[in-house]
Design a protein around this motif. Structure first.
Motif, PDB file in Angstrom:
ATOM      1  N   ALA A   1      -1.545   3.399 -29.211  1.00  0.00           N
ATOM      2  CA  ALA A   1      -2.488   3.420 -28.089  1.00  0.00           C
ATOM      3  C   ALA A   1      -1.738   3.696 -26.791  1.00  0.00           C
ATOM      4  N   ALA A   2      -2.213   4.663 -26.037  1.00  0.00           N
ATOM      5  CA  ALA A   2      -1.606   5.022 -24.754  1.00  0.00           C
ATOM      6  C   ALA A   2      -1.894   3.941 -23.706  1.00  0.00           C
ATOM      7  N   TRP A   3      -1.406   4.180 -22.496  1.00  0.00           N
ATOM      8  CA  TRP A   3      -1.610   3.254 -21.366  1.00  0.00           C
ATOM      9  C   TRP A   3      -3.110   3.159 -21.087  1.00  0.00           C
ATOM     10  N   PHE A   4      -3.670   1.963 -21.149  1.00  0.00           N
ATOM     11  CA  PHE A   4      -5.103   1.767 -20.936  1.00  0.00           C
ATOM     12  C   PHE A   4      -5.474   2.094 -19.488  1.00  0.00           C
ATOM     13  N   LEU A   5      -6.363   3.045 -19.298  1.00  0.00           N
ATOM     14  CA  LEU A   5      -6.874   3.320 -17.953  1.00  0.00           C
ATOM     15  C   LEU A   5      -7.652   2.113 -17.424  1.00  0.00           C
ATOM     16  N   GLU A   6      -8.232   1.352 -18.324  1.00  0.00           N
ATOM     17  CA  GLU A   6      -8.998   0.172 -17.906  1.00  0.00           C
ATOM     18  C   GLU A   6      -8.139  -0.859 -17.188  1.00  0.00           C
ATOM     19  N   ASN A   7      -6.820  -0.769 -17.315  1.00  0.00           N
ATOM     20  CA  ASN A   7      -5.953  -1.673 -16.549  1.00  0.00           C
ATOM     21  C   ASN A   7      -6.169  -1.511 -15.053  1.00  0.00           C
ATOM     22  N   PHE A   8      -6.565  -0.304 -14.642  1.00  0.00           N
ATOM     23  CA  PHE A   8      -6.807  -0.066 -13.215  1.00  0.00           C
ATOM     24  C   PHE A   8      -8.056  -0.798 -12.719  1.00  0.00           C
ATOM     25  N   LEU A   9      -8.864  -1.331 -13.617  1.00  0.00           N
ATOM     26  CA  LEU A   9     -10.075  -2.043 -13.209  1.00  0.00           C
ATOM     27  C   LEU A   9      -9.805  -3.509 -12.904  1.00  0.00           C
ATOM     28  N   SER A  10      -8.580  -3.950 -13.153  1.00  0.00           N
ATOM     29  CA  SER A  10      -8.232  -5.354 -12.921  1.00  0.00           C
ATOM     30  C   SER A  10      -7.613  -5.540 -11.544  1.00  0.00           C
TER      31      SER A  10
ATOM     32  N   GLY B   1       1.957  -2.566  -6.828  1.00  0.00           N
ATOM     33  CA  GLY B   1       1.924  -2.095  -5.447  1.00  0.00           C
ATOM     34  C   GLY B   1       0.584  -2.184  -4.755  1.00  0.00           C
ATOM     35  N   GLY B   2      -0.447  -2.636  -5.469  1.00  0.00           N
ATOM     36  CA  GLY B   2      -1.779  -2.769  -4.866  1.00  0.00           C
ATOM     37  C   GLY B   2      -2.771  -1.723  -5.310  1.00  0.00           C
ATOM     38  N   PHE B   3      -2.311  -0.609  -5.858  1.00  0.00           N
ATOM     39  CA  PHE B   3      -3.183   0.472  -6.314  1.00  0.00           C
ATOM     40  C   PHE B   3      -4.075  -0.019  -7.451  1.00  0.00           C
ATOM     41  N   PRO B   4      -5.371   0.326  -7.455  1.00  0.00           N
ATOM     42  CA  PRO B   4      -6.115   1.148  -6.502  1.00  0.00           C
ATOM     43  C   PRO B   4      -7.017   0.341  -5.565  1.00  0.00           C
ATOM     44  N   TYR B   5      -6.656  -0.924  -5.291  1.00  0.00           N
ATOM     45  CA  TYR B   5      -7.542  -1.799  -4.527  1.00  0.00           C
ATOM     46  C   TYR B   5      -7.025  -2.209  -3.159  1.00  0.00           C
ATOM     47  N   PHE B   6      -5.721  -2.466  -3.068  1.00  0.00           N
ATOM     48  CA  PHE B   6      -5.204  -3.115  -1.873  1.00  0.00           C
ATOM     49  C   PHE B   6      -4.247  -2.190  -1.128  1.00  0.00           C
ATOM     50  N   PRO B   7      -4.678  -1.628   0.015  1.00  0.00           N
ATOM     51  CA  PRO B   7      -3.803  -0.712   0.766  1.00  0.00           C
ATOM     52  C   PRO B   7      -2.680  -1.451   1.471  1.00  0.00           C
ATOM     53  N   ASP B   8      -1.624  -0.700   1.795  1.00  0.00           N
ATOM     54  CA  ASP B   8      -0.507  -1.283   2.531  1.00  0.00           C
ATOM     55  C   ASP B   8      -0.818  -1.288   4.017  1.00  0.00           C
ATOM     56  N   SER B   9       0.165  -1.623   4.848  1.00  0.00           N
ATOM     57  CA  SER B   9      -0.059  -1.728   6.293  1.00  0.00           C
ATOM     58  C   SER B   9      -0.413  -0.400   6.934  1.00  0.00           C
ATOM     59  N   SER B  10      -0.113   0.697   6.229  1.00  0.00           N
ATOM     60  CA  SER B  10      -0.458   2.035   6.731  1.00  0.00           C
ATOM     61  C   SER B  10      -1.757   2.542   6.137  1.00  0.00           C
ATOM     62  N   ASN B  11      -2.494   1.654   5.466  1.00  0.00           N
ATOM     63  CA  ASN B  11      -3.771   1.978   4.830  1.00  0.00           C
ATOM     64  C   ASN B  11      -3.619   2.991   3.691  1.00  0.00           C
ATOM     65  N   ARG B  12      -2.464   2.980   3.063  1.00  0.00           N
ATOM     66  CA  ARG B  12      -2.246   3.826   1.881  1.00  0.00           C
ATOM     67  C   ARG B  12      -2.307   2.958   0.624  1.00  0.00           C
ATOM     68  N   LEU B  13      -2.825   3.532  -0.441  1.00  0.00           N
ATOM     69  CA  LEU B  13      -2.809   2.847  -1.723  1.00  0.00           C
ATOM     70  C   LEU B  13      -1.535   3.254  -2.451  1.00  0.00           C
ATOM     71  N   VAL B  14      -0.700   2.279  -2.735  1.00  0.00           N
ATOM     72  CA  VAL B  14       0.622   2.544  -3.304  1.00  0.00           C
ATOM     73  C   VAL B  14       0.656   2.126  -4.773  1.00  0.00           C
ATOM     74  N   PHE B  15       1.031   3.076  -5.635  1.00  0.00           N
ATOM     75  CA  PHE B  15       1.252   2.765  -7.049  1.00  0.00           C
ATOM     76  C   PHE B  15       2.756   2.716  -7.269  1.00  0.00           C
ATOM     77  N   ARG B  16       3.269   1.530  -7.588  1.00  0.00           N
ATOM     78  CA  ARG B  16       4.716   1.325  -7.671  1.00  0.00           C
ATOM     79  C   ARG B  16       5.107   0.928  -9.101  1.00  0.00           C
TER      80      ARG B  16
END
Length: 333
Positions: A157-166, A174-189
């Protein structure tokens, strides 16, 4: 002609639930789901759809033999994160897998589709030992070595896309896809994937169950094939770019350097395997499935299921990352 009974072990989990929900749409099959808790919300929801839910413990041979009575094929996924496996002196995932497989053999099951993985320790020459992956590989070899099933079809099974719903998991990455950083960017780290950066992704709700369903339509032709269960192949920068395009929100990928070992698990047990996964894929050059990642088989199986279920042509393909993000995070403005 009598319908064939497929029993799904772990039917209330992500993988098993997706498989049961797909198979129950096909009148060629009857579907039975195995759970430890018949009163759970997930169990009740499957019952409403027409899945016959039965109670059984994977460590109880007699209960599993009863659960597999009259079964033509089984889908087997064992939850590696089950707390019962965290005790060093307790039973292992292999112990459970062996009991379940022995029960299936004694019950006369003909076809086994098993959620497996490659040998992490072997492929990295001992540099990375991911217990869950190694245990699944060991169970897979046990199933094959019995030599009594008409088909044994392992899959990854590949990486569950549903993980992004949590939202709870988002801060770890890094907060992606819900919590932006101080520059209002969504960071996937996260660390680099390795190799050509061909990261496999799967939508559990859109594709996983249908791909497995496709294997059950003609199991003997897939005997021994390790199926890459995925919806799309996109690098981390490409995934973030897809998200940005359909949401019109600024997003970036921020690689963790210099090593996968710098991925912070925050003491969360489940994240230890995620960290080791990055180590595994970097050391092996991105060979998450043990071989170069391919989408063709998943597409073929999804299409076979779609045709069997009468899906319109536009619903017969695998979902793309862009379409998945658009459906769940798309710009509503």
């Amino acid at each position: 002609m009598a319908s064939k009974l497929i029993t799904v072990f772990g039917a209330t989990g992500n993988q098993g639930g997706s498989v049961a929900r797909s198979l129950v749409k096909n009148k060629t099959f009857r579907v039975r789901g195995v759970t430890r808790n018949l009163e759970s919300e997930s169990s009740n929801a499957l019952s409403v759809l027409g899945v016959e839910m039965v109670q059984a413990d994977g460590f109880n041979l007699d209960q599993m033999k009863a659960a597999f009575q009259d079964t033509w094929g089984i889908f087997l996924n064992i939850n590696s994160d089950d707390k019962i496996f965290t005790n060093q002196d307790g039973p292992s995932e292999f112990d459970m897998g062996k009991i379940i497989v022995d029960a299936a053999a004694e019950a006369g099951v003909q076809h086994v589709v098993f959620s497996s993985g490659p040998s992490c320790t072997e492929m990295t020459n001992g540099k990375v030992s991911m217990k869950a992956m190694d245990m699944k590989y060991k169970i897979e070899q046990y199933i094959k070595d019995l030599g009594i099933f008409k088909s044994v079809i392992p899959l990854g099974a590949a990486w569950f896309l549903e993980n992004f719903l949590s939202k709870e998991v988002a801060p770890v990455f890094g907060g992606f896809p819900y919590f932006p950083d101080s520059s209002n960017r969504l960071v996937f780290r996260c660390p680099y994937w390795g190799g050509k950066e061909d990261v496999p992704w799967v939508s559990i709700s859109d594709d996983f169950g249908d791909i497995v369903h496709g294997a059950f339509l003609d199991p003997e032709s897939w005997n021994g094939h390790f199926i890459h269960v995925l919806s799309d192949i996109r690098s981390f920068p490409e995934a973030v770019a897809d998200f940005q395009e359909v949401t019109c929100r600024e997003a970036i990928w921020d690689p963790i350097l210099p090593s996968w070992e710098d991925f912070e698990t925050h003491g969360i047990h489940e994240l230890e395997d995620v960290k080791l996964m990055f180590g595994f894929t970097q050391i092996t050059g991105g060979l998450y499935f043990g071989t170069p990642t391919k989408r063709e088989t998943a597409y073929k199986l999804k299409k076979a299921t779609a045709i069997a279920l009468g899906y319109p042509e536009e619903k017969q393909g695998l979902v793309t990352l862009k379409d998945w993000f658009a459906a769940r995070f798309g710009n509503k403005g």
